[in-house]
Design a protein around this motif. Structure first.
Motif, PDB file in Angstrom:
ATOM      1  N   ASN A   1       0.833  -1.198   0.000  1.00 11.46           N
ATOM      2  CA  ASN A   1       0.000   0.000   0.000  1.00 11.46           C
ATOM      3  C   ASN A   1       0.868   1.249   0.000  1.00 11.46           C
ATOM      4  O   ASN A   1       1.986   1.242   0.532  1.00 11.46           O
ATOM      5  N   LEU A   2       0.329   2.313  -0.603  1.00 11.46           N
ATOM      6  CA  LEU A   2       1.006   3.599  -0.683  1.00 11.46           C
ATOM      7  C   LEU A   2       0.043   4.684  -0.228  1.00 11.46           C
ATOM      8  O   LEU A   2      -1.143   4.643  -0.554  1.00 11.46           O
ATOM      9  N   ASN A   3       0.553   5.661   0.522  1.00 10.16           N
ATOM     10  CA  ASN A   3      -0.291   6.731   1.056  1.00 10.16           C
ATOM     11  C   ASN A   3       0.444   8.065   1.058  1.00 10.16           C
ATOM     12  O   ASN A   3       1.660   8.109   1.260  1.00 10.16           O
ATOM     13  N   ASP A   4      -0.312   9.150   0.873  1.00  5.84           N
ATOM     14  CA  ASP A   4       0.197  10.471   1.218  1.00  5.84           C
ATOM     15  C   ASP A   4       0.114  10.622   2.731  1.00  5.84           C
ATOM     16  O   ASP A   4      -0.781  10.067   3.376  1.00  5.84           O
ATOM     17  N   GLY A   5       1.045  11.400   3.296  1.00  6.12           N
ATOM     18  CA  GLY A   5       1.039  11.609   4.740  1.00  6.12           C
ATOM     19  C   GLY A   5       0.784  13.046   5.117  1.00  6.12           C
ATOM     20  O   GLY A   5       0.845  13.950   4.265  1.00  6.12           O
ATOM     21  N   PRO A   6       0.514  13.307   6.393  1.00 10.14           N
ATOM     22  CA  PRO A   6       0.281  14.677   6.865  1.00 10.14           C
ATOM     23  C   PRO A   6       1.486  15.592   6.696  1.00 10.14           C
ATOM     24  O   PRO A   6       1.355  16.809   6.800  1.00 10.14           O
ATOM     25  N   ASP A   7       2.665  15.013   6.448  1.00  6.87           N
ATOM     26  CA  ASP A   7       3.873  15.804   6.211  1.00  6.87           C
ATOM     27  C   ASP A   7       4.216  15.914   4.730  1.00  6.87           C
ATOM     28  O   ASP A   7       5.244  16.483   4.365  1.00  6.87           O
ATOM     29  N   GLY A   8       3.362  15.369   3.869  1.00 13.29           N
ATOM     30  CA  GLY A   8       3.598  15.431   2.439  1.00 13.29           C
ATOM     31  C   GLY A   8       4.453  14.312   1.897  1.00 13.29           C
ATOM     32  O   GLY A   8       4.667  14.234   0.674  1.00 13.29           O
ATOM     33  N   ALA A   9       4.959  13.432   2.752  1.00 11.80           N
ATOM     34  CA  ALA A   9       5.800  12.325   2.293  1.00 11.80           C
ATOM     35  C   ALA A   9       4.955  11.241   1.634  1.00 11.80           C
ATOM     36  O   ALA A   9       3.742  11.149   1.839  1.00 11.80           O
TER      37      ALA A   9
ATOM     38  N   TYR B   1       4.244   7.483   1.796  1.00 12.79           N
ATOM     39  CA  TYR B   1       4.403   6.404   2.779  1.00 12.79           C
ATOM     40  C   TYR B   1       4.235   5.046   2.110  1.00 12.79           C
ATOM     41  O   TYR B   1       3.332   4.841   1.288  1.00 12.79           O
ATOM     42  N   ILE B   2       5.103   4.106   2.488  1.00 14.22           N
ATOM     43  CA  ILE B   2       5.114   2.757   1.926  1.00 14.22           C
ATOM     44  C   ILE B   2       4.785   1.766   3.032  1.00 14.22           C
ATOM     45  O   ILE B   2       5.456   1.720   4.062  1.00 14.22           O
TER      46      ILE B   2
ATOM     47  N   LYS C   1       8.913   6.070   4.630  1.00 11.53           N
ATOM     48  CA  LYS C   1       8.436   7.233   3.897  1.00 11.53           C
ATOM     49  C   LYS C   1       9.538   7.716   2.960  1.00 11.53           C
ATOM     50  O   LYS C   1      10.734   7.594   3.251  1.00 11.53           O
ATOM     51  N   VAL C   2       9.112   8.264   1.821  1.00  8.71           N
ATOM     52  CA  VAL C   2      10.023   8.797   0.817  1.00  8.71           C
ATOM     53  C   VAL C   2       9.812  10.301   0.733  1.00  8.71           C
ATOM     54  O   VAL C   2       8.669  10.771   0.625  1.00  8.71           O
ATOM     55  N   ILE C   3      10.905  11.040   0.792  1.00  7.56           N
ATOM     56  CA  ILE C   3      10.854  12.501   0.673  1.00  7.56           C
ATOM     57  C   ILE C   3      12.036  12.967  -0.169  1.00  7.56           C
ATOM     58  O   ILE C   3      13.020  12.244  -0.325  1.00  7.56           O
TER      59      ILE C   3
END
Length: 787
Positions: free
Chosen positions: A391-399, A401-402, A440-442
């Protein structure tokens, strides 16, 4: 016995070389510790990986032995990741804090909630899979360093839970076959409410609804499902919608949905989700379930023989690497706002090949098209076979998420081939089962922080214009959940601003509050911004009433007269609601659209979606038989005539109860409840020569599967029009030969099929004939085996 062998071995080594014995012993201990690490290590507070080529790591990690699949620590696994330059991966949670995660979400304070599907495939036979071991857990970052420290179990004793969604002060939890609502009372669940007893209808894990995406239009949508949900006026509403995808679902900045199936990269809707599903004889509505990115090529970083049909010619390349998606899932249109590279990216996970693909998409009118961002490489690819991004998601910090389930077995038992079973045994992929990681990827050097969702109405409305789509969505949801009517003045101010996305969210937030009237909405129907026109038209069904329908109808008529082709399909989709108040006026709109756009397939299908039972009489509107509209309408007329000739389904269910059940849980989701196939998935069963013809071939297909192009009813079906492979169920222990005989008898008698039943003896005979075969058939092979 073991003690005697161990003693003898030790004695031998002492005689030969005492040093060699101790070296062997040390290596044995090291191997054991590697496995134990997955059970006992503490969550890491450090660990960042950029492009793997820039890291200095151990030779054993740089040059892994692909004949093995060792359990790696998070740090070791991260060292195996090859990432697009300019980005970095950070570990935010790992076992024992998180175990077998399959879905995550964040609450308003930034805490991570995770669904743990710990019961999934304990071994290749799936023994114990139904044990109530699943959980919903809350992870806290107590010191604010971006790594989660503390775990709280919110709900336990769940059977294969798969999704969660925050709403109305609580959380929806999907636990097949039910959908539950749990109030959140101080990190503990209140008394749960059953929202839908048939959220799923049996079926195996791979073919059950999931997602629970709370979309911009204030409805909740799912993958592998044709239902949508909404909590309104104190009640849960359940409505029919388009069937979408397999695992994972996402939306773009305008609220359009994206999904896929296991063999497809990105599938999506050109139009907003609440339209076009009203005609039972219209199998496919153009503009929905479109292949946004048709290129399904993947580029693993390692050999991947451990895929379910790795034995099939063309599945693997010369380096034994997967060629095309086989377990595509979790499509995410990234909206986090911190990548800032000027692109619209749609990411897709491929757990079987241990990678995450990046696609670039763009808009032209209503149409969305995309392409792979890179050729010959991926956004992220790992040489760790147990890295399983599900699963992949956007996070509250904009990262980005994996969710990494981190385990060996990823294929469900129903479709697990003997080939893959052998691969699992060979590399000891069955154990352990208690790992799991969240990354998370940033962009490198990014300092984006978590955005906490405030309580004050004015501040919430300000966040509707935030650069992070997750923040915008959650601000809208918080206002509607809490029924913050005090936000209405601020929302009205937002409508007057120049921030397009803030205006769109403000419109939908007012819709969610039941605080939007014609006076506020109609100006946006005639806006110079095409997206604002589309969003405003899409809100009309929620707000139109006896007092306002004339105003809306006049505004829509002006758009038709102005030949606004972008909004034309949406105007056609409004027919059901407009006809409640002014049927002649609504009919006139449809007729005008059919006359103005006879060659526009999107307008044609939008009109046809409203003509259930009236298709034949509408053919007189456009008399030119060469037009797209006439051809598509005529096809639906024929579909309806054909459907009326179908056999009695209730009678068949009584005659073949087990067969009807297996069809609805295993076959229907790809081939359609009407047996006419599903666009992008599978060809029809209805009047198929493969179903009604030679029983031996049909039994062989169901036992072993069929791969590659197949002709049905004089049409050649092949990828990407359909999924290229139909897996066999001959290895599924829960499906007996008697079950298979019932299933095939059901298929051969359903719809307009009138073939003879299949006996258990016939199934046993064919199974015995194929006992040495463990691979799917091609059509050519099937013809040779059963001439």
């Amino acid at each position: 016995m073991i003690q005697h062998v161990e003693a003898a071995t030790k004695k031998m080594f002492v005689k030969v070389n005492r040093f060699k014995y101790y070296l062997l012993y040390a290596l044995l201990i090291a191997a054991c510790l590697t496995i134990i690490q997955c059970v006992s290590h503490k969550p890491l507070k450090t660990g960042v990986v950029s492009n793997v080529n820039q890291n200095s790591v151990k030779a054993a990690i740089d040059t892994p032995d692909f004949s093995r699949s060792d359990v790696l620590t998070p740090k070791q696994s991260m060292a195996r990741m090859q990432l697009e330059p300019g980005y970095e991966v950070k570990l935010v949670a790992a076992e024992p804090l998180i175990v077998a995660p399959v879905a995550i979400n964040f609450d308003n304070s930034g805490r991570l909630w995770a669904v743990e599907m710990t019961g999934y495939m304990p071994d290749t036979a799936g023994n114990g899979e139904d044990a109530p071991t699943g959980k919903i857990v809350i992870l806290n970052d107590d010191n604010g360093d971006g790594v989660y420290d503390r775990r709280t179990v919110f709900v336990d004793s769940l059977r294969l839970p798969r999704a969660l969604c925050f709403i109305n002060g609580g959380v929806l939890v999907a636990e097949p076959p039910r959908l539950w609502f749990y109030p959140i009372e101080g990190d503990k669940p209140g008394k749960r409410t059953l929202v839908d007893p048939k959220y799923t209808e049996d079926g195996n894990v791979e073919h059950q609804p999931n997602g629970l995406l709370r979309a911009m239009d204030n409805w909740i949508y799912n993958a592998k499902s044709s239902k949508r949900y909404r909590f309104k006026d104190g009640k849960w509403l359940i409505e029919r919608t388009h069937f979408r995808g397999q695992w994972g679902i996402s939306q773009d900045d305008y609220g359009r949905l994206y999904y896929n199936d296991n063999s497809s990269n990105v599938i999506g809707d050109y139009f907003l989700p609440g339209f076009g599903y009203g005609n039972a004889d219209q199998q496919n509505v153009t503009g929905y379930a479109e292949r946004v990115v048709a290129d399904n090529r993947v580029y693993p970083a390692r050999p991947t023989p451990g895929v379910n049909r790795g034995y099939t010619k063309g599945t693997l390349d010369e380096q034994l690497r997967l060629r095309n998606f086989t377990a595509a899932c979790a499509p995410l249109v990234y909206r986090g706002g911190v990548f800032n590279d000027g692109t619209i990216s749609a990411f897709v996970a491929e757990p079987s090949a241990n990678l995450i693909k990046r696609n670039l998409i763009g808009y032209s009118g209503n149409i969305t098209r995309g392409r792979q961002a890179y050729i010959g490489r991926e956004f992220l690819a790992s040489t760790d076979e147990r890295f399983r991004p599900v699963n992949l998601n956007d996070g509250p910090d904009g990262a980005l998420y994996i969710t990494d389930m981190y385990r060996g077995i990823i294929q469900h038992k129903t479709y697990l081939t003997e080939y893959l079973k052998n691969e699992i045994i060979k590399r000891r992929l069955s154990q352990p089962l208690n790992c799991g990681r969240i990354y998370k990827v940033i962009p490198k050097g990014n300092s984006a922080k978590f955005v906490a969702i405030p309580a004050e109405p004015e501040k919430l409305v300000d966040l509707l214009g935030h650069t992070n789509g997750w923040v915008r969505d959650r601000a809208q949801q918080t206002i509607t959940d809490k029924k913050l009517l005090a936000a209405v003045p601020y929302l009205q101010q937002a409508l007057a601003g120049s921030n397009q996305l803030k205006t769109i969210h403000a419109l939908w937030t007012l819709e969610g509050l039941n605080a939007l009237n014609a006076e506020r909405l109609i100006p946006y129907i005639s806006s110079t911004d095409a997206w604002l026109r589309v969003e405003a038209i899409s809100i009309v069904p929620s707000v139109v009433n006896k007092a306002s329908y004339k105003s809306y109808l006049s505004a829509l008529q002006r758009l038709v007269q102005n030949r606004d082709e972008v909004t034309a399909p949406y105007i056609a989709y409004l027919y059901p609601v407009l006809s409640r108040y002014d049927k002649p006026g609504a009919d006139k709109l449809l007729q005008q659209l059919a006359t103005l756009y006879p060659q526009n397939k999107y307008v044609a299908d939008a009109i046809i979606s409203n003509l259930s039972g009236r298709e034949a009489q509408f053919t007189s509107v456009v008399k030119d038989t060469a037009t797209v509209f006439f051809k598509r309408l005529s096809k639906i007329v024929n579909n309806r005539k054909s459907r009326l000739l179908n056999n009695d389904p209730l009678k068949l269910k009584k005659e073949f109860p087990r067969g009807a059940t297996i069809f609805s849980t295993t076959c229907q989701t790809c081939h359609g409840a009407d047996g006419n196939g599903i666009k992008g998935l599978a060809p029809p069963f209805n009047r198929s020569q493969w179903v009604t013809g030679d029983k031996r071939k049909l039994i062989g297909i169901v036992l072993n599967g069929l791969t590659g192009p197949v002709e049905v009813n004089d049409h050649l079906y092949k990828a990407p029009e359909i999924n290229g492979d139909m897996p066999g169920i001959g290895g599924a222990k829960e499906i007996s030969d008697a079950d298979i005989a019932q299933l095939l008898s059901f298929l051969r008698r359903s719809w307009q099929n009138k073939a003879s039943a299949v006996t258990v003896k016939e199934v046993i005979t064919v199974r015995s004939q194929l006992k040495e075969r463990n691979s799917a058939f091609t059509v050519e092979e099937l013809e040779k085996v059963f001439p």
